[in-house]
Every structure is written in structure tokens, then in C-alpha cells.
Design a protein around this motif. Structure first.
Motif, PDB file in Angstrom:
ATOM      1  N   THR A  38       3.951  27.133  58.779  1.00  0.00           N
ATOM      2  CA  THR A  38       4.654  25.866  58.601  1.00  0.00           C
ATOM      3  C   THR A  38       3.817  24.767  59.228  1.00  0.00           C
ATOM      4  O   THR A  38       2.963  25.032  60.091  1.00  0.00           O
ATOM      5  N   ARG A  39       4.040  23.540  58.793  1.00  0.00           N
ATOM      6  CA  ARG A  39       3.307  22.411  59.349  1.00  0.00           C
ATOM      7  C   ARG A  39       4.251  21.499  60.126  1.00  0.00           C
ATOM      8  O   ARG A  39       5.434  21.381  59.780  1.00  0.00           O
ATOM      9  N   VAL A  40       3.716  20.871  61.156  1.00  0.00           N
ATOM     10  CA  VAL A  40       4.474  19.879  61.911  1.00  0.00           C
ATOM     11  C   VAL A  40       3.619  18.622  62.037  1.00  0.00           C
ATOM     12  O   VAL A  40       2.427  18.698  62.355  1.00  0.00           O
ATOM     13  N   ARG A  41       4.239  17.485  61.706  1.00  0.00           N
ATOM     14  CA  ARG A  41       3.565  16.196  61.901  1.00  0.00           C
ATOM     15  C   ARG A  41       4.214  15.533  63.102  1.00  0.00           C
ATOM     16  O   ARG A  41       5.437  15.337  63.138  1.00  0.00           O
ATOM     17  N   VAL A  42       3.397  15.182  64.089  1.00  0.00           N
ATOM     18  CA  VAL A  42       3.903  14.733  65.381  1.00  0.00           C
ATOM     19  C   VAL A  42       3.313  13.361  65.715  1.00  0.00           C
ATOM     20  O   VAL A  42       2.108  13.147  65.567  1.00  0.00           O
ATOM     21  N   GLU A  43       4.166  12.449  66.164  1.00  0.00           N
ATOM     22  CA  GLU A  43       3.702  11.109  66.522  1.00  0.00           C
ATOM     23  C   GLU A  43       2.834  11.166  67.773  1.00  0.00           C
ATOM     24  O   GLU A  43       3.014  12.014  68.658  1.00  0.00           O
ATOM     25  N   ALA A  44       1.890  10.218  67.854  1.00  0.00           N
ATOM     26  CA  ALA A  44       0.839  10.276  68.875  1.00  0.00           C
ATOM     27  C   ALA A  44       1.361  10.226  70.298  1.00  0.00           C
ATOM     28  O   ALA A  44       0.789  10.834  71.204  1.00  0.00           O
ATOM     29  N   GLY A  45       2.456   9.506  70.538  1.00  0.00           N
ATOM     30  CA  GLY A  45       2.946   9.359  71.895  1.00  0.00           C
ATOM     31  C   GLY A  45       3.845  10.484  72.368  1.00  0.00           C
ATOM     32  O   GLY A  45       4.304  10.477  73.516  1.00  0.00           O
ATOM     33  N   HIS A  46       4.084  11.465  71.506  1.00  0.00           N
ATOM     34  CA  HIS A  46       4.964  12.583  71.859  1.00  0.00           C
ATOM     35  C   HIS A  46       4.330  13.409  72.972  1.00  0.00           C
ATOM     36  O   HIS A  46       3.131  13.681  72.950  1.00  0.00           O
ATOM     37  N   ASP A  47       5.128  13.806  73.946  1.00  0.00           N
ATOM     38  CA  ASP A  47       4.616  14.615  75.050  1.00  0.00           C
ATOM     39  C   ASP A  47       4.086  15.955  74.524  1.00  0.00           C
ATOM     40  O   ASP A  47       4.770  16.658  73.778  1.00  0.00           O
ATOM     41  N   TRP A  48       2.856  16.298  74.934  1.00  0.00           N
ATOM     42  CA  TRP A  48       2.218  17.505  74.410  1.00  0.00           C
ATOM     43  C   TRP A  48       3.015  18.761  74.758  1.00  0.00           C
ATOM     44  O   TRP A  48       3.291  19.590  73.900  1.00  0.00           O
ATOM     45  N   ASP A  49       3.395  18.910  76.015  1.00  0.00           N
ATOM     46  CA  ASP A  49       4.084  20.144  76.387  1.00  0.00           C
ATOM     47  C   ASP A  49       5.459  20.232  75.748  1.00  0.00           C
ATOM     48  O   ASP A  49       5.955  21.335  75.496  1.00  0.00           O
ATOM     49  N   ALA A  50       6.086  19.103  75.473  1.00  0.00           N
ATOM     50  CA  ALA A  50       7.357  19.127  74.747  1.00  0.00           C
ATOM     51  C   ALA A  50       7.148  19.676  73.336  1.00  0.00           C
ATOM     52  O   ALA A  50       8.012  20.392  72.799  1.00  0.00           O
ATOM     53  N   LEU A  51       5.999  19.364  72.731  1.00  0.00           N
ATOM     54  CA  LEU A  51       5.683  19.935  71.422  1.00  0.00           C
ATOM     55  C   LEU A  51       5.497  21.443  71.523  1.00  0.00           C
ATOM     56  O   LEU A  51       5.995  22.196  70.677  1.00  0.00           O
ATOM     57  N   VAL A  52       4.794  21.911  72.553  1.00  0.00           N
ATOM     58  CA  VAL A  52       4.604  23.356  72.720  1.00  0.00           C
ATOM     59  C   VAL A  52       5.950  24.047  72.922  1.00  0.00           C
ATOM     60  O   VAL A  52       6.213  25.107  72.332  1.00  0.00           O
ATOM     61  N   ALA A  53       6.814  23.457  73.719  1.00  0.00           N
ATOM     62  CA  ALA A  53       8.145  24.031  73.942  1.00  0.00           C
ATOM     63  C   ALA A  53       8.920  24.109  72.625  1.00  0.00           C
ATOM     64  O   ALA A  53       9.606  25.107  72.352  1.00  0.00           O
ATOM     65  N   TYR A  54       8.802  23.065  71.806  1.00  0.00           N
ATOM     66  CA  TYR A  54       9.454  23.068  70.489  1.00  0.00           C
ATOM     67  C   TYR A  54       8.924  24.219  69.636  1.00  0.00           C
ATOM     68  O   TYR A  54       9.701  24.941  68.991  1.00  0.00           O
ATOM     69  N   ALA A  55       7.597  24.394  69.615  1.00  0.00           N
ATOM     70  CA  ALA A  55       7.005  25.455  68.802  1.00  0.00           C
ATOM     71  C   ALA A  55       7.495  26.828  69.253  1.00  0.00           C
ATOM     72  O   ALA A  55       7.815  27.692  68.421  1.00  0.00           O
ATOM     73  N   VAL A  56       7.576  27.036  70.549  1.00  0.00           N
ATOM     74  CA  VAL A  56       8.063  28.320  71.063  1.00  0.00           C
ATOM     75  C   VAL A  56       9.526  28.527  70.666  1.00  0.00           C
ATOM     76  O   VAL A  56       9.921  29.612  70.226  1.00  0.00           O
ATOM     77  N   ASP A  57      10.344  27.488  70.805  1.00  0.00           N
ATOM     78  CA  ASP A  57      11.760  27.596  70.425  1.00  0.00           C
ATOM     79  C   ASP A  57      11.924  27.896  68.938  1.00  0.00           C
ATOM     80  O   ASP A  57      12.874  28.579  68.536  1.00  0.00           O
ATOM     81  N   GLU A  58      10.974  27.407  68.133  1.00  0.00           N
ATOM     82  CA  GLU A  58      11.042  27.605  66.688  1.00  0.00           C
ATOM     83  C   GLU A  58      10.311  28.865  66.229  1.00  0.00           C
ATOM     84  O   GLU A  58      10.258  29.151  65.030  1.00  0.00           O
ATOM     85  N   GLY A  59       9.718  29.612  67.157  1.00  0.00           N
ATOM     86  CA  GLY A  59       9.010  30.836  66.793  1.00  0.00           C
ATOM     87  C   GLY A  59       7.688  30.588  66.098  1.00  0.00           C
ATOM     88  O   GLY A  59       7.278  31.369  65.237  1.00  0.00           O
ATOM     89  N   LEU A  60       6.978  29.526  66.499  1.00  0.00           N
ATOM     90  CA  LEU A  60       5.721  29.144  65.853  1.00  0.00           C
ATOM     91  C   LEU A  60       4.561  29.346  66.827  1.00  0.00           C
ATOM     92  O   LEU A  60       4.582  28.821  67.955  1.00  0.00           O
ATOM     93  N   SER A  61       3.555  30.075  66.413  1.00  0.00           N
ATOM     94  CA  SER A  61       2.417  30.343  67.285  1.00  0.00           C
ATOM     95  C   SER A  61       1.211  29.517  66.873  1.00  0.00           C
ATOM     96  O   SER A  61       1.110  29.042  65.744  1.00  0.00           O
ATOM     97  N   GLY A  62       0.275  29.373  67.820  1.00  0.00           N
ATOM     98  CA  GLY A  62      -0.966  28.655  67.560  1.00  0.00           C
ATOM     99  C   GLY A  62      -1.338  27.705  68.671  1.00  0.00           C
ATOM    100  O   GLY A  62      -2.504  27.346  68.837  1.00  0.00           O
ATOM    101  N   ILE A  63      -0.331  27.281  69.476  1.00  0.00           N
ATOM    102  CA  ILE A  63      -0.611  26.333  70.560  1.00  0.00           C
ATOM    103  C   ILE A  63       0.001  26.765  71.887  1.00  0.00           C
ATOM    104  O   ILE A  63      -0.119  26.053  72.880  1.00  0.00           O
ATOM    105  N   VAL A  64       0.627  27.935  71.932  1.00  0.00           N
ATOM    106  CA  VAL A  64       1.373  28.330  73.126  1.00  0.00           C
ATOM    107  C   VAL A  64       0.474  28.504  74.346  1.00  0.00           C
ATOM    108  O   VAL A  64       0.905  28.270  75.484  1.00  0.00           O
TER     109      VAL A  64
END
Length: 381
Positions: A86-112
Motif C-alpha cells: 500500500t502507499r501512503v502520502r504524508v505531508e512534509a511537516g508530519h512528525d516522522w515517528d508518528a508516521l512510523v507508529a501509524y505504519a505499525v498500527d496498520e501492519g505496514l512494514s518498511g520503516i519500522v
């Protein structure tokens, strides 16, 4: 335009240093960010974009220019042409670790493996962030950019960014300017859908860090928790009461050297061959029949460059954890020799002085010059 009263960058950077600009703009939407950049660029004045402030060493003097604070946020989930992704488009000012936490919650690997890295998403492709053998280049699809030269917004594929070890065409390396002066507006990543059960790690460096055998299953949650615990032990997770975290993370890049130079270093110096993401296939050797004299040249063996541990080089140049120059309020972290920290009230010049001293000692001992990883603005190293 959302202009705000200027404040010292010391309050906006994790190194806690930096002077006050003449103007400051806080952009909370993409439109505000684009408008602000175009207007500032039209004036020709000095400008600096600041996201999380975690990768910036700024000088202490006030300066006649504009700081643009990127405070955009948001994650949009998109379909992928690849099955199981799946793809995620993320705005530039979004906190990086919050994005990683989102990916883990959604079961998405690649940045954990990059859990706990401070800063914003827009900075991630600029220096191709990475940790434990995992890098943005492995998942990045494209970025939306606004170019200073034209003020135009465009979508740029990842393969046009010249992503390498902690570098890209967008990065201002110390002592040079970026090949492409542009600001990231959003980032699109492609992540693998692994769910919340166990899956197999592919990276040897990450398996080693987690103590996981090849082929052994792990969950995303286990990887994230272990990485966060490891980073915290090294003072690499922001914690306001702990001066060991008042840093820009790893201040110097792990050195990239040729395989032959790596062999001149002590054998106990940690090293890792660089992955050959873009290594071309060897070309077929063609010898015209009329020119053939019975001799076929031997193939040339090209060994990959090697990444060596900057922390090991620093410590073995005699600069241990907690080292400080006399009367300086800057010092190496007591937990990790690669982090230069503000021990309380340090100036940018004190941090720069320590950085220069470290470079000199490592060069004298091992014959190479460590390169700073943060953006350096208004101060000399």
C-alpha cells in the motif's frame, strides 16, 4: 501569510542553540507553505526552512532573513500497483515517528527500524534517513517539491533524487550547496502489508540489532519496541530532563571508504559493505574478430565501498563518552560517542569547537575526516 513574532531558534532546535531571525512564518497547510516560499524567494532575502529542528546546528547571532516553520500534517492512504503493498502520502511537516507508529498500527512494514528518529517527514528523503540497515530509498516512491528557481510545484520520482548514503540532490552538505534547491511538500512511500502477526526480517544489520536469527519470525510491534529501547539507551530518543538527548542525533556520518582503505583500519573497527542498490550489471565483453589476438583480459573485480563506524573511530581516537573540552558546556553524550550534546547553556560555537576537535583527532589517528550530518547554518566547523 501566517507571520508570527520571531523567536530564537534555540527554542526550536534539539541542540538548543540558534539566534533570532528578522522574520518568522508558520505554515500549517500546503497552500500556506507554497505561498510563503514563493513570497520569500521573490525578495531574494536569506531564508531557512525548519521542521522538527532535530538536524540543525544554527549560529547564535540574530540574522536578517526569514525562517519558515513547516507545520503541515496528514497521512493519505493510496492503492499500490504491487500486490501486498500500500502507499501512503504524508505531508512534509508530519512528525516522522508518528508516521512510523501509524505504519505499525496498520501492519505496514518498511520503516519500522527507523522508529524514534526525531524530525519531520519532509526531511526524510533529503538525507535518505536510515537506521539498522533500513533506509528511505527502499520505500520512497516520489516527492512533491517546490523549486526555488521557478516556484513551480512538481511530483518527482525517487530515482531522480540521487539518493545515497545520507544524501540526495536536495541536501546542503557542509561546505557545498544542494544540486537542486527545493523544498519537500509531501512524501509518498510504498509499504508492505504484513499485518500484526510474525514476518521475516530481510536485513542482517536489523536482525543483529534485535538478536533475531535468520528466518526467525518477529512482529512489527516487537521490532518497534526494541528499536525504541535501544535508541533510548543511547540517548537518541528525546527526553527533556536528560541532557544526553539535547543533540542532533548522530553528529557525524558513518564514514564511507573504499574497501582498500577499510583494510588499513584496525580489524575490530565495525564495518558494513554498502548495499549495491544501483550497481549496474557487468557489461558483456565484445572483441571484434579482426582485432582478436587470442588474449582475453581478466575481468575487473569492483569491491563495494564500506561503511565504518564513526562512533568507534571517535572513541578509539581517545574521545570517550562524556568527553568535554576544558570550560566548555558542550560535550559528547555519556551514552553514545557520536552525539554532540548541549550540557546546559552551550553556545553554537562551543558545539562547533568540539566538532572541529573531534575531526582533527580522528584524522590524526586514522587518516580520514568525519563529515557532519546536520544542516549547519551561521556557524563554521
Amino acid at each position: 501569510m501566517p507571520e508570527i513574532a520571531p523567536v530564537p531558534l534555540a527554542g526550536l532546535t534539539t541542540l538548543r542553540v540558534g539566534g533570532t531571525p528578522a522574520r518568522m512564518i508558520e505554515a500549517r497547510t500546503r497552500d500556506e507553505l507554497v505561498t510563503a516560499l514563493r513570497e520569500v524567494w521573490a525578495t531574494g532575502e536569506a531564508w531557512l526552512v525548519v521542521g522538527g529542528g532535530s538536524n540543525l546546528l544554527a549560529g547564535d547571532e540574530s540574522f536578517d532573513g526569514t525562517v519558515i516553520l513547516v507545520r503541515t500534517s496528514g497521512i493519505e492512504r493510496l492503492p499500490s500497483p504491487r500486490e501486498g503493498h500500500t502507499r501512503v502520502r504524508v505531508e512534509a511537516g508530519h512528525d516522522w515517528d508518528a508516521l512510523v507508529a501509524y505504519a505499525v498500527d496498520e501492519g505496514l512494514s518498511g520503516i519500522v527500524a527507523m522508529s524514534g528518529i526525531p524530525g519531520t517527514v519532509g526531511a526524510s528523503p533529503v538525507q535518505n534517513i536510515g537506521a539498522y540497515g533500513q533506509e528511505i530509498v527502499e520505500t520512497l516512491v516520489e516527492v512533491d517539491l517546490i523549486d526555488e528557481a521557478t516556484g513551480e510545484v512538481s511530483t518527482v520520482p525517487a530515482d531522480e533524487l540521487a539518493l545515497g548514503f545520507r544524501t540526495s540532490v536536495l541536501k546542503n552538505h557542509y561546505g557545498s550547496v544542494a544540486a537542486r534547491s527545493a523544498v519537500v511538500l509531501s512524501v509518498t512511500l510504498e509499504l508492505r502489508e504484513v499485518g500484526h502477526g510474525e514476518y521475516t526480517l530481510s536485513g542482517a544489520q536489523l536482525r543483529q540489532a534485535l538478536g533475531v536469527a535468520e528466518g526467525e519470525g518477529v512482529t512489527l510491534r516487537r521490532v518497534r519496541d526494541t528499536v525504541l529501547q535501544t535508541r533510548a539507551r543511547k540517548g537518541m530518543v528525546l527526553d527533556d530532563p536528560d541532557p544526553d538527548t539535547h543533540s542532533a542525533g548522530s553528529f557525524f556520518q558513518n564514514a564511507i571508504v573504499s574497501a582498500s582503505f577499510a583494510r588499513t583500519l584496525p580489524p575490530e573497527c565495525p564495518r558494513w559493505p554498502l548495499p549495491q542498490h544501483d550497481a549496474p550489471e557487468p557489461a558483456d565483453l565484445v572483441i571484434p574478430l579482426a582485432a582478436y589476438d587470442g588474449f582475453v583480459p581478466a575481468p575487473v573485480s569492483v569491491q563495494p565501498d564500506v561503511k565504518v563506524s564513526a562512533a568507534w573511530l571517535i572513541e578509539h581516537a581517545g574521545l570517550g563518552k562524556g568527553f568535554r573540552l576544558p570550560r566548555s558546556r558542550a560535550g559528547l553524550s555519556t551514552k553514545h560517542a557520536l552525539a554532540l550534546t548541549n550540557r546546559g547553556g552551550a553556545t553554537a560555537e562551543e558545539i562547533a569547537e568540539l566538532a572541529r576537535y573531534i575531526q582533527q583527532r580522528v584524522q590524526a589517528e586514522f587518516g580520514l575526516i568525519l563529515q557532519p550530518e546536520p544542516v549547519v547554518f551561521g556557524v563554521e566547523i
